[in-house]
Write a protein that holds these residues in place. Structure first.
Motif, mmCIF file in Angstrom:
data_model
loop_
_atom_site.group_PDB
_atom_site.id
_atom_site.type_symbol
_atom_site.label_atom_id
_atom_site.label_comp_id
_atom_site.label_asym_id
_atom_site.label_seq_id
_atom_site.Cartn_x
_atom_site.Cartn_y
_atom_site.Cartn_z
ATOM 1 N N LYS A 30 -41.438 -13.740 32.232
ATOM 2 C CA LYS A 30 -41.312 -13.674 30.765
ATOM 3 C C LYS A 30 -42.682 -13.730 30.109
ATOM 4 C CE LYS A 30 -37.648 -14.427 29.007
ATOM 5 N NZ LYS A 30 -36.314 -14.943 28.659
ATOM 6 N N LEU A 31 -43.630 -14.427 30.734
ATOM 7 C CA LEU A 31 -44.995 -14.407 30.208
ATOM 8 C C LEU A 31 -45.606 -13.020 30.367
ATOM 9 C CD1 LEU A 31 -46.531 -17.846 31.265
ATOM 10 C CD2 LEU A 31 -46.226 -16.970 28.947
ATOM 11 N N ARG A 32 -45.267 -12.328 31.427
ATOM 12 C CA ARG A 32 -45.719 -10.934 31.617
ATOM 13 C C ARG A 32 -45.133 -10.043 30.526
ATOM 14 N NH1 ARG A 32 -47.381 -7.094 35.690
ATOM 15 N NH2 ARG A 32 -45.913 -5.381 36.011
ATOM 16 N N HIS A 33 -43.831 -10.223 30.246
ATOM 17 C CA HIS A 33 -43.199 -9.470 29.159
ATOM 18 C C HIS A 33 -43.882 -9.768 27.831
ATOM 19 C CE1 HIS A 33 -40.166 -7.998 31.769
ATOM 20 N NE2 HIS A 33 -39.397 -9.063 31.788
ATOM 21 N N SER A 34 -44.183 -11.037 27.599
ATOM 22 C CA SER A 34 -44.791 -11.450 26.334
ATOM 23 C C SER A 34 -46.188 -10.862 26.195
ATOM 24 C CB SER A 34 -44.840 -12.981 26.250
ATOM 25 O OG SER A 34 -43.538 -13.534 26.375
ATOM 26 N N PHE A 35 -46.959 -10.889 27.271
ATOM 27 C CA PHE A 35 -48.288 -10.284 27.298
ATOM 28 C C PHE A 35 -48.219 -8.817 26.855
ATOM 29 C CE2 PHE A 35 -50.606 -7.319 30.075
ATOM 30 C CZ PHE A 35 -51.930 -7.566 29.731
ATOM 31 N N ALA A 36 -47.305 -8.065 27.468
ATOM 32 C CA ALA A 36 -47.204 -6.634 27.178
ATOM 33 C C ALA A 36 -46.751 -6.378 25.737
ATOM 34 C CB ALA A 36 -46.222 -5.983 28.156
ATOM 35 N N THR A 37 -45.755 -7.119 25.296
ATOM 36 C CA THR A 37 -45.219 -6.916 23.954
ATOM 37 C C THR A 37 -46.236 -7.279 22.881
ATOM 38 O OG1 THR A 37 -43.003 -7.408 24.780
ATOM 39 C CG2 THR A 37 -43.324 -7.496 22.398
ATOM 40 N N HIS A 38 -46.922 -8.392 23.055
ATOM 41 C CA HIS A 38 -47.899 -8.825 22.059
ATOM 42 C C HIS A 38 -49.073 -7.850 21.970
ATOM 43 C CE1 HIS A 38 -46.347 -13.227 22.514
ATOM 44 N NE2 HIS A 38 -45.501 -12.443 21.894
ATOM 45 N N LEU A 39 -49.451 -7.246 23.094
ATOM 46 C CA LEU A 39 -50.502 -6.236 23.061
ATOM 47 C C LEU A 39 -50.049 -4.998 22.289
ATOM 48 C CD1 LEU A 39 -52.183 -6.196 26.605
ATOM 49 C CD2 LEU A 39 -53.226 -6.805 24.438
ATOM 50 N N LEU A 40 -48.832 -4.526 22.571
ATOM 51 C CA LEU A 40 -48.319 -3.341 21.890
ATOM 52 C C LEU A 40 -48.166 -3.574 20.389
ATOM 53 C CD1 LEU A 40 -45.595 -1.678 24.156
ATOM 54 C CD2 LEU A 40 -47.794 -0.756 23.460
ATOM 55 N N GLU A 41 -47.731 -4.761 20.016
ATOM 56 C CA GLU A 41 -47.569 -5.078 18.601
ATOM 57 C C GLU A 41 -48.892 -5.000 17.844
ATOM 58 O OE1 GLU A 41 -43.723 -8.110 18.658
ATOM 59 O OE2 GLU A 41 -45.756 -8.921 18.665
ATOM 60 N N GLY A 90 -42.524 5.394 32.316
ATOM 61 C CA GLY A 90 -41.198 5.057 31.793
ATOM 62 C C GLY A 90 -40.899 3.574 31.891
ATOM 63 N N THR A 91 -41.433 2.921 32.932
ATOM 64 C CA THR A 91 -41.237 1.476 33.080
ATOM 65 C C THR A 91 -41.937 0.725 31.962
ATOM 66 O OG1 THR A 91 -41.208 1.798 35.478
ATOM 67 C CG2 THR A 91 -41.436 -0.459 34.685
ATOM 68 N N THR A 92 -43.112 1.200 31.588
ATOM 69 C CA THR A 92 -43.893 0.536 30.541
ATOM 70 C C THR A 92 -43.278 0.759 29.163
ATOM 71 O OG1 THR A 92 -45.808 1.145 31.892
ATOM 72 C CG2 THR A 92 -46.270 0.141 29.764
ATOM 73 N N GLN A 93 -42.607 1.888 28.982
ATOM 74 C CA GLN A 93 -42.077 2.239 27.659
ATOM 75 C C GLN A 93 -41.021 1.272 27.149
ATOM 76 O OE1 GLN A 93 -41.006 6.340 28.444
ATOM 77 N NE2 GLN A 93 -42.722 7.104 27.222
ATOM 78 N N ILE A 94 -40.429 0.488 28.045
ATOM 79 C CA ILE A 94 -39.434 -0.483 27.595
ATOM 80 C C ILE A 94 -40.048 -1.438 26.582
ATOM 81 C CG2 ILE A 94 -39.906 -2.082 29.498
ATOM 82 C CD1 ILE A 94 -36.501 -1.443 27.811
ATOM 83 N N TYR A 95 -41.345 -1.685 26.685
ATOM 84 C CA TYR A 95 -41.993 -2.631 25.776
ATOM 85 C C TYR A 95 -42.143 -2.074 24.365
ATOM 86 C CZ TYR A 95 -42.817 -5.262 29.984
ATOM 87 O OH TYR A 95 -42.628 -5.949 31.146
ATOM 88 N N THR A 96 -42.121 -0.744 24.228
ATOM 89 C CA THR A 96 -42.132 -0.180 22.876
ATOM 90 C C THR A 96 -40.825 -0.519 22.169
ATOM 91 O OG1 THR A 96 -41.219 1.962 23.580
ATOM 92 C CG2 THR A 96 -43.617 1.713 23.618
ATOM 93 N N HIS A 97 -39.725 -0.552 22.933
ATOM 94 C CA HIS A 97 -38.431 -0.933 22.351
ATOM 95 C C HIS A 97 -38.437 -2.403 21.943
ATOM 96 C CE1 HIS A 97 -36.885 2.938 23.522
ATOM 97 N NE2 HIS A 97 -37.127 2.706 24.795
#
Length: 296
Positions: A243-254, A272-279
């Motif tokens: 979940k910290l990995r998810h948070s890292f990716a999402t906070h960067l995209l934001e 395509g795996t990375t694109q989930i974080y745009t959602h």
């Protein structure tokens, strides 16, 4: 069937150099399939046998996503057997994959991350180590297996990077932020040597994150310690290292990070795996609009 699976697993481990966790997942999934088809040889397996296995799994309550993973393992097995000449036809060609929607991962808020990073007691060596691990995990988005297997030589504090060996033995370079570097410096300069004092000193192991037993921190031990910090912070979410990995990716995209660069940092083979974080980022922005816009 057991011999065919053993040969396939050896191929994954020795020739394709898959990560240990991936090989174990293939072994478990194929073992359950072998148990279902019992004494049938690979050449005797028909599409109906595979669909019957899938139906059995669904009856036992398995999710569509997990079922798709199992079917992927079965497809891999029969493709291997077909290429090696052990079978003449691939029964999986006539089997449809289960459909499932993309699951958007839940992430921590910035406040929750800050609280979690501050939770370890930095007056003791274990706390300095855990603080450095949490800071590194959030700063780099590493998988927990990559984090615990980091070696000292793979950390370059002057350049502010770590060289990571990821899935399939693929290497990548990931930047490390200043706060994580400071936490790492505090840990390496004091706590690491103390933890290894009874095991031969700082040079006794190449691993970066260690325990008093002289070996590297394990995934299981780190997970347990993380759960203690989550409880201490009273975070009411299902928190894991991932979940910290998810948070890292999402906070960067934001904050405007490029998707391709994020793909490289995360070590994803497929964009395509990375694109989930745009959602994830879009969903969070919509919720912020609902929460704070006066006419939402």
């Amino acid at each position: 069937m057991d011999d065919a699976i053993d040969n396939f697993i050896f191929h994954l481990r020795a020739e394709r150099n898959l990560a240990k966790n991936s090989v174990q997942a293939y072994s478990r999934d194929l073992a359950s399939f072998a148990e279902c088809v019992q004494d049938k040889a690979p050449s005797e397996i028909a599409p109906d046998d595979i669909t019957a296995f899938m139906a059995q799994q669904l009856d036992e309550g398995i999710s569509s996503r997990s079922l798709a993973r199992k079917l992927s393992a079965i497809r891999g097995l029969f493709k291997f057997l077909r290429v090696s000449g052990d079978i003449k036809r691939d029964p999986t060609k006539l089997v449809d994959s289960p459909r499932y929607g993309k699951r958007i991962p839940e992430v921590l808020t910035l406040d929750e991350v800050e609280s979690l990073l501050a939770a370890p007691d930095r007056s003791v060596p274990e706390g300095l180590r855990d603080h450095a691990m949490l800071e590194t995990l959030y700063a780099t988005g590493l998988r927990v297996s990559e984090l615990v297997n980091l070696q000292q030589r793979e950390l370059d504090t002057r350049a502010g990077i770590v060289r990571v060996v990821g899935k399939g033995g693929k290497q990548r370079i990931v930047p490390v932020g200043q706060m994580a570097l400071e936490a790492l410096d505090s840990y390496v300069s004091t706590a690491r040597g103390t933890l290894l004092a009874s095991s031969g000193g700082p040079g006794s192991t190449p691993y970066l994150f260690v325990t008093r037993r002289g070996g590297p921190m394990t995934r299981q031990n780190f997970w347990k310690r993380l759960m203690g910090y989550v409880e201490k912070c009273e975070i009411e979410k299902d928190v894991s290292p991932h979940k910290l990995r998810h948070s890292f990716a999402t906070h960067l995209l934001e904050r405007g990070a490029d998707l391709r660069i994020l793909q490289t940092m995360l070590g994803h083979a497929d964009i395509g795996t990375t694109q989930i974080y745009t959602h994830v980022a879009q969903a969070r922005l919509k919720q912020l609009h609902v929460d704070f816009h006066p006419r939402a």
